[in-house]
Write a protein that holds these residues in place. Structure first.
Motif, PDB file in Angstrom:
ATOM      1  N   ARG A 346      38.004  27.475  41.903  1.00 39.82           N
ATOM      2  CA  ARG A 346      37.181  27.905  40.763  1.00 39.82           C
ATOM      3  C   ARG A 346      35.708  28.074  41.119  1.00 39.82           C
ATOM      4  O   ARG A 346      34.897  28.448  40.261  1.00 39.82           O
ATOM      5  N   ILE A 347      35.343  27.824  42.354  1.00 39.80           N
ATOM      6  CA  ILE A 347      33.942  27.970  42.764  1.00 39.80           C
ATOM      7  C   ILE A 347      33.517  29.445  42.661  1.00 39.80           C
ATOM      8  O   ILE A 347      34.243  30.347  43.093  1.00 39.80           O
ATOM      9  N   THR A 348      32.352  29.673  42.088  1.00 39.72           N
ATOM     10  CA  THR A 348      31.832  31.035  41.980  1.00 39.72           C
ATOM     11  C   THR A 348      30.302  30.986  41.956  1.00 39.72           C
ATOM     12  O   THR A 348      29.698  29.908  41.920  1.00 39.72           O
ATOM     13  N   ARG A 353      20.633  36.193  35.741  1.00 35.41           N
ATOM     14  CA  ARG A 353      20.762  36.179  34.280  1.00 35.41           C
ATOM     15  C   ARG A 353      21.849  35.220  33.806  1.00 35.41           C
ATOM     16  O   ARG A 353      22.141  35.161  32.615  1.00 35.41           O
ATOM     17  N   GLY A 354      22.472  34.505  34.742  1.00 39.50           N
ATOM     18  CA  GLY A 354      23.500  33.538  34.373  1.00 39.50           C
ATOM     19  C   GLY A 354      24.881  34.129  34.235  1.00 39.50           C
ATOM     20  O   GLY A 354      25.792  33.463  33.731  1.00 39.50           O
ATOM     21  N   VAL A 357      29.154  36.522  39.020  1.00 36.90           N
ATOM     22  CA  VAL A 357      29.030  37.700  39.882  1.00 36.90           C
ATOM     23  C   VAL A 357      30.339  38.474  39.919  1.00 36.90           C
ATOM     24  O   VAL A 357      31.427  37.910  39.801  1.00 36.90           O
ATOM     25  N   SER A 358      30.183  39.777  40.085  1.00 37.58           N
ATOM     26  CA  SER A 358      31.327  40.682  40.177  1.00 37.58           C
ATOM     27  C   SER A 358      30.920  41.870  41.034  1.00 37.58           C
ATOM     28  O   SER A 358      29.736  42.038  41.347  1.00 37.58           O
ATOM     29  N   PRO A 359      31.860  42.704  41.415  1.00 37.36           N
ATOM     30  CA  PRO A 359      31.479  43.882  42.209  1.00 37.36           C
ATOM     31  C   PRO A 359      30.487  44.790  41.476  1.00 37.36           C
ATOM     32  O   PRO A 359      29.734  45.535  42.109  1.00 37.36           O
ATOM     33  N   ALA A 360      30.437  44.684  40.139  1.00 37.19           N
ATOM     34  CA  ALA A 360      29.568  45.580  39.378  1.00 37.19           C
ATOM     35  C   ALA A 360      28.127  45.085  39.328  1.00 37.19           C
ATOM     36  O   ALA A 360      27.184  45.889  39.350  1.00 37.19           O
ATOM     37  N   ASN A 361      27.907  43.766  39.235  1.00 38.62           N
ATOM     38  CA  ASN A 361      26.537  43.286  39.048  1.00 38.62           C
ATOM     39  C   ASN A 361      25.928  42.621  40.291  1.00 38.62           C
ATOM     40  O   ASN A 361      24.716  42.420  40.350  1.00 38.62           O
TER      41      ASN A 361
END
Length: 502
Positions: A346-348, A353-354, A357-361
């Motif tokens: 579950r580590i991310t 902006r809190g 993270v994802s491939p988009a941001n």
């Protein structure tokens, strides 16, 4: 319980035949009274003989010194009432001991020389065990499967009339240990022969001598003398202690012998912990017999960490309650590992902006999370097995796919616990980014390493429950380098876990 002869308050004797035995309080008065009566009787005889003063005094001194030397371990000629003869055919060891001390230390002797058994032998008309004299001899049996055992024999002439040979059953019978399939001393002789394999022929001992040494150590401990066990070679000490413990088990004397063995082995300190790490199942069995908490705990932690590797060496060799304890500890360890792994998956990371993270941001940050998870998956799960068969499957040139190797998950968790360059170092991140040329630059490399370090720090915190080491063996230096033992050593042995206290 007997006291240790090497206790500072009871220094060991300089010579065996110059040390008065410290008899238990239950017989100390009777022994001293008998000795005083003997001395008075001889003194009276000398006074009535009319001998000269000078000659009589010298004679009295010599007689008294001779009597004193003749009434010490291993032969208490004045006060002993039990003769024990241990012979291998080539050597013979003779003891004259006390029934009360033997009965106090050994359930076997307590039963064999009890008043109840005495009445049975005499048809109910005997005067009881107190007035008897006893003799035991080592019977080697008729074959390899027979266990050498002390049996009662006709009393010698110095003890009175001869009595019929008998081998009394114990008053408190107990089931044999799982491993007692016969020939214990024969097996111990084989072990000792292997242990002496590197010696020159003239240096090797007769295996029967090891049996005699075991019995000598047994009686020495009964009388608070230190056993003759190796203090230089821990492998030799292990074999000798194991033989002594099995003999004590046969004669129901583990409560007396166990603490003495525990005390002797613990003197090896760091050498003992290293030896346990090499042979944990063997020391677990030995510690169970000796009722040694320190050795049992150390061996159990190794066994649980490597389970089920030790199962073949423990099955039918230890009581079921020991195996139940191991399985309970393995279940607890697996449960802890499962909770830790759930946290790791579950580590991310989050953006400024809190947001997660994802491939988009945050594409680069997402790549570092993917890299870390890929590394963790490859090191904690077995590789997939191919389902496609080669064109000539079943033919003479066909090859079977190799079986997946055993995963060293303990070492993986230790690397995570150390963090830093122990895994996924600078070169690994650089190679990963170069797989996408448009993403590789010095700035991106530095940012990727910073974000990966954040992931490693969170992972290090998550695995702390698995990083605790309850061994006496020092492994900290190796762990800091990302190495050390390939299994976890966080098993805790607590009060109530000792299987001999159930």
């Amino acid at each position: 319980m007997v006291s240790y002869p090497d206790d500072p308050s009871h220094p060991p004797p300089r010579a065996l035949n110059l040390r008065p035995v410290r008899a238990p309080s239950s017989i100390a008065s009777s022994v001293s009274t008998s000795a005083r009566r003997h001395h008075h009787r001889h003194a009276s005889g000398r006074s009535h003989s009319g001998g000269g003063g000078g000659g009589g005094g010298a004679s009295t001194a010599v007689t008294t010194a001779t009597a004193r030397l003749a009434n010490e371990f291993p032969c208490f000629h004045l006060t002993g009432d039990v003769e024990v003869v241990v012979s291998s055919g080539r050597k013979e060891m003779r003891y004259v001991l006390h029934r009360l001390i033997l009965a106090q230390c050994s359930g076997f002797f307590e039963a064999g020389m009890s008043e109840e058994w005495s009445r049975v032998r005499e048809g109910g008309s005997g005067s009881g065990a107190e007035a008897r004299r006893w003799r035991y001899e080592l019977d080697w049996g008729n074959g390899d499967e027979d266990v050498p055992m002390l049996v009662q024999k006709p009393s010698p002439s110095i003890f009175g009339a001869a009595e019929p040979t008998t081998r009394p059953p114990p008053l408190r019978p107990k089931p044999p240990p799982p491993s007692s399939s016969g020939g214990f001393f024969r097996n111990m002789a084989n072990i000792t022969s292997l242990n002496l394999g590197n010696r020159e022929p003239e240096e090797q001992d007769d295996p029967a001598d090891d049996v005699l040494r075991t019995y000598d150590n047994l009686f020495r401990v009964f009388y608070n003398y230190p056993p003759n066990l190796s203090t230089a070679n821990i492998a030799d000490a292990y074999v000798e202690c194991k033989s002594l413990l099995h003999a004590a088990d046969m004669y129901d004397a583990l409560s007396v012998i166990g603490p003495r063995v525990d005390h002797h082995l613990l003197r090896f300190q760091s050498r003992l912990w290293k030896q346990i790490a090499k042979y944990p199942p063997s020391y677990l069995k030995l510690a169970y017999l000796a009722r040694s908490r320190a050795i049992f705990s150390e061996a159990l932690i190794h066994v649980v960490g490597q389970w089920p590797a030790a199962l073949p060496q423990l099955r039918n060799q230890v009581p079921q309650r020991v195996l139940d304890l191991i399985e309970d500890k393995v279940f607890e360890l697996d449960d802890t590992k499962a909770r830790v792994e759930a946290k790791l998956w579950r580590i991310t990371l989050t953006t400024s902006r809190g947001e997660r993270v994802s491939p988009a941001n945050a594409w680069l940050d997402w790549l570092m999370i993917s890299l870390w998870r890929q590394w963790f998956a490859e090191n904690t799960t077995p590789p997939p097995v191919g389902i496609l068969k080669s064109p000539n499957a079943g033919g003479v040139n066909s090859r079977r796919a190799p079986a997946p190797g055993v995963l060293n998950t303990g070492l993986v968790f230790r690397k995570i616990g150390v963090g830093g360059p122990a895994y996924l170092n600078h070169d690994a991140v650089k190679r990963f980014l170069k797989l996408t040329p448009e993403a590789y630059s010095r700035d991106n490399l530095r940012r990727a390493e910073r974000r990966l370090e954040e992931i490693k720090n969170m992972a290090r915190d998550a695995v702390q429950p698995l990083m605790r080491n309850f061994l006496e063996l020092e492994i900290r230096g190796a762990v800091e380098q990302g190495g050390g033992l390939g299994y976890l050593t966080c098993t805790r042995v607590e009060e109530g876990d000792w299987p001999w206290e159930e």
